[in-house]
Write a protein that holds these residues in place. Sequence first.
Motif, PDB file in Angstrom:
ATOM      1  N   LYS A   1     -14.519   4.314  -5.021  1.00 55.64           N
ATOM      2  CA  LYS A   1     -14.684   4.265  -6.482  1.00 55.64           C
ATOM      3  C   LYS A   1     -14.507   5.650  -7.113  1.00 55.64           C
ATOM      4  O   LYS A   1     -13.913   5.771  -8.177  1.00 55.64           O
ATOM      5  CB  LYS A   1     -16.059   3.683  -6.817  1.00 55.64           C
ATOM      6  CG  LYS A   1     -16.369   3.636  -8.282  1.00 55.64           C
ATOM      7  CD  LYS A   1     -16.035   2.330  -8.896  1.00 55.64           C
ATOM      8  CE  LYS A   1     -16.288   2.404 -10.338  1.00 55.64           C
ATOM      9  NZ  LYS A   1     -16.594   1.601 -11.223  1.00 55.64           N
ATOM     10  N   GLY A   2     -14.991   6.688  -6.456  1.00 56.27           N
ATOM     11  CA  GLY A   2     -14.910   8.036  -7.018  1.00 56.27           C
ATOM     12  C   GLY A   2     -13.488   8.533  -7.200  1.00 56.27           C
ATOM     13  O   GLY A   2     -13.173   9.183  -8.189  1.00 56.27           O
ATOM     14  N   GLU A   3     -12.609   8.194  -6.269  1.00 49.43           N
ATOM     15  CA  GLU A   3     -11.223   8.654  -6.343  1.00 49.43           C
ATOM     16  C   GLU A   3     -10.396   7.791  -7.285  1.00 49.43           C
ATOM     17  O   GLU A   3      -9.454   8.261  -7.904  1.00 49.43           O
ATOM     18  CB  GLU A   3     -10.575   8.655  -4.956  1.00 49.43           C
ATOM     19  CG  GLU A   3     -11.191   9.641  -3.995  1.00 49.43           C
ATOM     20  CD  GLU A   3     -12.450   9.098  -3.320  1.00 49.43           C
ATOM     21  OE1 GLU A   3     -12.589   7.855  -3.204  1.00 49.43           O
ATOM     22  OE2 GLU A   3     -13.302   9.905  -2.932  1.00 49.43           O
ATOM     23  N   GLY A   4     -10.685   6.503  -7.347  1.00 48.96           N
ATOM     24  CA  GLY A   4      -9.958   5.613  -8.242  1.00 48.96           C
ATOM     25  C   GLY A   4      -8.539   5.307  -7.812  1.00 48.96           C
ATOM     26  O   GLY A   4      -7.730   4.872  -8.623  1.00 48.96           O
ATOM     27  N   ARG A   5      -8.222   5.525  -6.542  1.00 50.36           N
ATOM     28  CA  ARG A   5      -6.877   5.230  -6.052  1.00 50.36           C
ATOM     29  C   ARG A   5      -6.840   3.905  -5.304  1.00 50.36           C
ATOM     30  O   ARG A   5      -5.904   3.139  -5.424  1.00 50.36           O
ATOM     31  CB  ARG A   5      -6.384   6.337  -5.116  1.00 50.36           C
ATOM     32  CG  ARG A   5      -6.299   7.709  -5.719  1.00 50.36           C
ATOM     33  CD  ARG A   5      -5.118   7.959  -6.570  1.00 50.36           C
ATOM     34  NE  ARG A   5      -3.861   7.685  -5.898  1.00 50.36           N
ATOM     35  CZ  ARG A   5      -2.687   7.796  -6.503  1.00 50.36           C
ATOM     36  NH1 ARG A   5      -2.621   8.172  -7.750  1.00 50.36           N
ATOM     37  NH2 ARG A   5      -1.583   7.519  -5.856  1.00 50.36           N
ATOM     38  N   TRP A   6      -7.853   3.666  -4.492  1.00 49.27           N
ATOM     39  CA  TRP A   6      -7.966   2.415  -3.735  1.00 49.27           C
ATOM     40  C   TRP A   6      -9.445   2.121  -3.627  1.00 49.27           C
ATOM     41  O   TRP A   6     -10.177   2.815  -2.942  1.00 49.27           O
ATOM     42  CB  TRP A   6      -7.342   2.568  -2.364  1.00 49.27           C
ATOM     43  CG  TRP A   6      -7.384   1.339  -1.486  1.00 49.27           C
ATOM     44  CD1 TRP A   6      -8.066   0.168  -1.700  1.00 49.27           C
ATOM     45  CD2 TRP A   6      -6.714   1.173  -0.248  1.00 49.27           C
ATOM     46  NE1 TRP A   6      -7.857  -0.715  -0.684  1.00 49.27           N
ATOM     47  CE2 TRP A   6      -7.027  -0.117   0.237  1.00 49.27           C
ATOM     48  CE3 TRP A   6      -5.891   1.979   0.506  1.00 49.27           C
ATOM     49  CZ2 TRP A   6      -6.535  -0.610   1.435  1.00 49.27           C
ATOM     50  CZ3 TRP A   6      -5.410   1.490   1.693  1.00 49.27           C
ATOM     51  CH2 TRP A   6      -5.712   0.212   2.155  1.00 49.27           C
ATOM     52  N   VAL A   7      -9.872   1.106  -4.326  1.00 53.68           N
ATOM     53  CA  VAL A   7     -11.280   0.718  -4.288  1.00 53.68           C
ATOM     54  C   VAL A   7     -11.384  -0.593  -3.527  1.00 53.68           C
ATOM     55  O   VAL A   7     -10.640  -1.537  -3.791  1.00 53.68           O
ATOM     56  CB  VAL A   7     -11.873   0.577  -5.699  1.00 53.68           C
ATOM     57  CG1 VAL A   7     -13.339   0.177  -5.623  1.00 53.68           C
ATOM     58  CG2 VAL A   7     -11.699   1.872  -6.492  1.00 53.68           C
ATOM     59  N   LEU A   8     -12.313  -0.620  -2.582  1.00 52.94           N
ATOM     60  CA  LEU A   8     -12.563  -1.820  -1.804  1.00 52.94           C
ATOM     61  C   LEU A   8     -13.964  -2.304  -2.148  1.00 52.94           C
ATOM     62  O   LEU A   8     -14.934  -1.539  -2.073  1.00 52.94           O
ATOM     63  CB  LEU A   8     -12.475  -1.496  -0.309  1.00 52.94           C
ATOM     64  CG  LEU A   8     -12.711  -2.656   0.642  1.00 52.94           C
ATOM     65  CD1 LEU A   8     -11.811  -2.507   1.852  1.00 52.94           C
ATOM     66  CD2 LEU A   8     -14.161  -2.739   1.074  1.00 52.94           C
ATOM     67  N   LEU A   9     -14.061  -3.563  -2.560  1.00 56.15           N
ATOM     68  CA  LEU A   9     -15.348  -4.207  -2.821  1.00 56.15           C
ATOM     69  C   LEU A   9     -15.546  -5.269  -1.752  1.00 56.15           C
ATOM     70  O   LEU A   9     -14.760  -6.208  -1.660  1.00 56.15           O
ATOM     71  CB  LEU A   9     -15.361  -4.859  -4.205  1.00 56.15           C
ATOM     72  CG  LEU A   9     -15.162  -3.945  -5.400  1.00 56.15           C
ATOM     73  CD1 LEU A   9     -15.014  -4.764  -6.674  1.00 56.15           C
ATOM     74  CD2 LEU A   9     -16.307  -2.955  -5.518  1.00 56.15           C
ATOM     75  N   ASP A  10     -16.590  -5.114  -0.953  1.00 51.05           N
ATOM     76  CA  ASP A  10     -16.866  -6.045   0.134  1.00 51.05           C
ATOM     77  C   ASP A  10     -18.021  -6.959  -0.282  1.00 51.05           C
ATOM     78  O   ASP A  10     -19.155  -6.511  -0.423  1.00 51.05           O
ATOM     79  CB  ASP A  10     -17.229  -5.262   1.392  1.00 51.05           C
ATOM     80  CG  ASP A  10     -17.537  -6.149   2.580  1.00 51.05           C
ATOM     81  OD1 ASP A  10     -17.536  -7.391   2.450  1.00 51.05           O
ATOM     82  OD2 ASP A  10     -17.799  -5.584   3.657  1.00 51.05           O
ATOM     83  N   PHE A  11     -17.712  -8.228  -0.488  1.00 49.02           N
ATOM     84  CA  PHE A  11     -18.721  -9.221  -0.841  1.00 49.02           C
ATOM     85  C   PHE A  11     -19.106 -10.080   0.364  1.00 49.02           C
ATOM     86  O   PHE A  11     -19.714 -11.129   0.207  1.00 49.02           O
ATOM     87  CB  PHE A  11     -18.215 -10.107  -1.978  1.00 49.02           C
ATOM     88  CG  PHE A  11     -18.143  -9.387  -3.297  1.00 49.02           C
ATOM     89  CD1 PHE A  11     -19.244  -9.335  -4.136  1.00 49.02           C
ATOM     90  CD2 PHE A  11     -16.985  -8.740  -3.684  1.00 49.02           C
ATOM     91  CE1 PHE A  11     -19.195  -8.652  -5.341  1.00 49.02           C
ATOM     92  CE2 PHE A  11     -16.916  -8.064  -4.893  1.00 49.02           C
ATOM     93  CZ  PHE A  11     -18.028  -8.026  -5.723  1.00 49.02           C
TER      94      PHE A  11
END
Length: 139
Positions: free
Chosen positions: A77-87
Amino acid sequence: MTATTESIDLVRAAALAADQKKAENVVAFDVSESLAITDVFMVASAPNERQVSAVVDAVEEALIERFDRRPLRREGKGEGRWVLLDFGDAVIHVLHDEDREFYALERLWGDCPAIDVQLPAPGRPDAAGPADDDAARAV
Protein backbone atom coordinates in the motif's frame (compact mmCIF):
# COMPACT_ATOMS: atom_id res chain seq x y z
CA MET A 1 -13.25 -28.36 -6.27
CA THR A 2 -14.34 -24.93 -7.45
CA ALA A 3 -14.44 -21.51 -5.85
CA THR A 4 -17.21 -21.04 -3.30
CA THR A 5 -20.23 -18.88 -4.02
CA GLU A 6 -19.15 -16.57 -1.19
CA SER A 7 -15.68 -16.03 -2.66
CA ILE A 8 -17.17 -15.35 -6.10
CA ASP A 9 -19.66 -12.87 -4.60
CA LEU A 10 -16.80 -11.21 -2.73
CA VAL A 11 -14.69 -10.81 -5.86
CA ARG A 12 -17.67 -9.48 -7.84
CA ALA A 13 -18.26 -6.81 -5.19
CA ALA A 14 -14.54 -5.99 -5.25
CA ALA A 15 -14.60 -5.76 -9.05
CA LEU A 16 -17.57 -3.39 -9.00
CA ALA A 17 -15.90 -1.15 -6.41
CA ALA A 18 -12.70 -1.13 -8.47
CA ASP A 19 -14.63 -0.36 -11.65
CA GLN A 20 -16.40 2.55 -9.96
CA LYS A 21 -12.97 4.04 -9.22
CA LYS A 22 -12.04 3.59 -12.88
CA ALA A 23 -9.79 0.56 -12.48
CA GLU A 24 -8.80 -0.89 -15.82
CA ASN A 25 -9.07 -4.42 -17.18
CA VAL A 26 -10.63 -6.02 -14.10
CA VAL A 27 -10.43 -9.83 -14.36
CA ALA A 28 -10.80 -12.73 -11.95
CA PHE A 29 -9.78 -16.37 -11.99
CA ASP A 30 -10.91 -19.44 -10.08
CA VAL A 31 -7.57 -20.72 -8.77
CA SER A 32 -9.05 -23.22 -6.31
CA GLU A 33 -7.85 -26.22 -8.35
CA SER A 34 -4.30 -24.88 -8.60
CA LEU A 35 -3.79 -23.35 -5.15
CA ALA A 36 -4.69 -24.60 -1.71
CA ILE A 37 -4.36 -21.15 -0.13
CA THR A 38 -7.20 -19.28 -1.86
CA ASP A 39 -10.17 -19.73 -4.21
CA VAL A 40 -10.09 -16.61 -6.35
CA PHE A 41 -7.60 -14.09 -7.72
CA MET A 42 -8.76 -10.72 -9.01
CA VAL A 43 -6.44 -8.45 -10.97
CA ALA A 44 -7.07 -4.79 -11.79
CA SER A 45 -4.83 -1.92 -12.78
CA ALA A 46 -4.63 1.87 -12.75
CA PRO A 47 -2.41 4.36 -14.56
CA ASN A 48 -0.72 5.89 -11.48
CA GLU A 49 0.03 5.29 -7.82
CA ARG A 50 -2.69 7.61 -6.60
CA GLN A 51 -5.32 5.79 -8.64
CA VAL A 52 -4.05 2.40 -7.43
CA SER A 53 -4.52 3.64 -3.86
CA ALA A 54 -8.04 4.93 -4.60
CA VAL A 55 -9.03 1.59 -6.10
CA VAL A 56 -7.64 -0.30 -3.10
CA ASP A 57 -9.47 1.96 -0.66
CA ALA A 58 -12.74 1.52 -2.55
CA VAL A 59 -12.39 -2.27 -2.60
CA GLU A 60 -11.66 -2.41 1.12
CA GLU A 61 -14.60 -0.12 1.96
CA ALA A 62 -17.02 -2.09 -0.23
CA LEU A 63 -16.08 -5.45 1.29
CA ILE A 64 -16.28 -4.12 4.83
CA GLU A 65 -19.69 -2.60 4.12
CA ARG A 66 -21.21 -5.51 2.25
CA PHE A 67 -19.56 -8.56 3.89
CA ASP A 68 -18.04 -7.14 7.09
CA ARG A 69 -14.70 -8.48 5.80
CA ARG A 70 -11.34 -6.84 6.27
CA PRO A 71 -8.18 -8.08 4.60
CA LEU A 72 -6.14 -10.58 6.58
CA ARG A 73 -3.04 -9.04 4.99
CA ARG A 74 -2.29 -5.99 2.90
CA GLU A 75 1.01 -5.65 1.05
CA GLY A 76 2.41 -2.77 -1.00
CA LYS A 77 0.00 0.00 0.00
CA GLY A 78 2.82 2.44 0.82
CA GLU A 79 4.43 2.20 -2.61
CA GLY A 80 1.17 2.21 -4.58
CA ARG A 81 2.61 0.16 -7.43
CA TRP A 82 1.24 -3.30 -6.61
CA VAL A 83 -1.13 -3.73 -3.72
CA LEU A 84 -2.22 -7.18 -2.64
CA LEU A 85 -5.30 -7.57 -0.43
CA ASP A 86 -5.61 -11.06 1.05
CA PHE A 87 -9.13 -11.90 2.21
CA GLY A 88 -8.34 -15.59 2.67
CA ASP A 89 -10.65 -17.07 0.07
CA ALA A 90 -10.02 -14.18 -2.35
CA VAL A 91 -6.82 -12.33 -3.18
CA ILE A 92 -7.13 -8.94 -4.87
CA HIS A 93 -4.19 -7.53 -6.87
CA VAL A 94 -4.27 -3.86 -7.90
CA LEU A 95 -1.26 -2.91 -9.99
CA HIS A 96 0.15 0.12 -11.72
CA ASP A 97 -0.31 -0.37 -15.49
CA GLU A 98 3.45 -0.77 -16.07
CA ASP A 99 3.82 -3.38 -13.34
CA ARG A 100 0.82 -5.29 -14.57
CA GLU A 101 2.27 -5.48 -18.04
CA PHE A 102 5.67 -6.56 -16.70
CA TYR A 103 4.43 -9.27 -14.30
CA ALA A 104 1.63 -10.52 -16.60
CA LEU A 105 -0.39 -12.28 -13.90
CA GLU A 106 -3.06 -13.20 -16.44
CA ARG A 107 -0.49 -15.25 -18.30
CA LEU A 108 0.45 -17.10 -15.11
CA TRP A 109 -3.14 -17.90 -14.19
CA GLY A 110 -4.66 -17.90 -17.68
CA ASP A 111 -5.18 -21.66 -17.64
CA CYS A 112 -7.52 -21.30 -14.63
CA PRO A 113 -11.21 -20.71 -15.32
CA ALA A 114 -12.15 -17.05 -15.67
CA ILE A 115 -14.87 -15.70 -13.43
CA ASP A 116 -17.46 -13.35 -14.89
CA VAL A 117 -17.21 -10.36 -12.56
CA GLN A 118 -20.48 -9.03 -14.00
CA LEU A 119 -19.45 -5.43 -14.46
CA PRO A 120 -21.99 -3.10 -16.06
CA ALA A 121 -21.57 -2.65 -19.79
CA PRO A 122 -19.98 0.67 -20.81
CA GLY A 123 -22.56 3.31 -21.65
CA ARG A 124 -25.25 1.86 -19.37
CA PRO A 125 -26.62 4.12 -16.63
CA ASP A 126 -25.32 1.76 -13.94
CA ALA A 127 -21.80 1.77 -15.41
CA ALA A 128 -19.05 3.55 -13.53
CA GLY A 129 -18.65 7.11 -14.71
CA PRO A 130 -20.31 9.04 -17.51
CA ALA A 131 -20.64 7.54 -21.00
CA ASP A 132 -18.10 10.04 -22.38
CA ASP A 133 -15.38 8.42 -20.26
CA ASP A 134 -16.14 4.95 -21.57
CA ALA A 135 -14.02 5.28 -24.71
CA ALA A 136 -11.01 6.17 -22.59
CA ARG A 137 -11.67 3.18 -20.31
CA ALA A 138 -12.10 0.62 -23.07
CA VAL A 139 -9.79 -2.34 -22.74
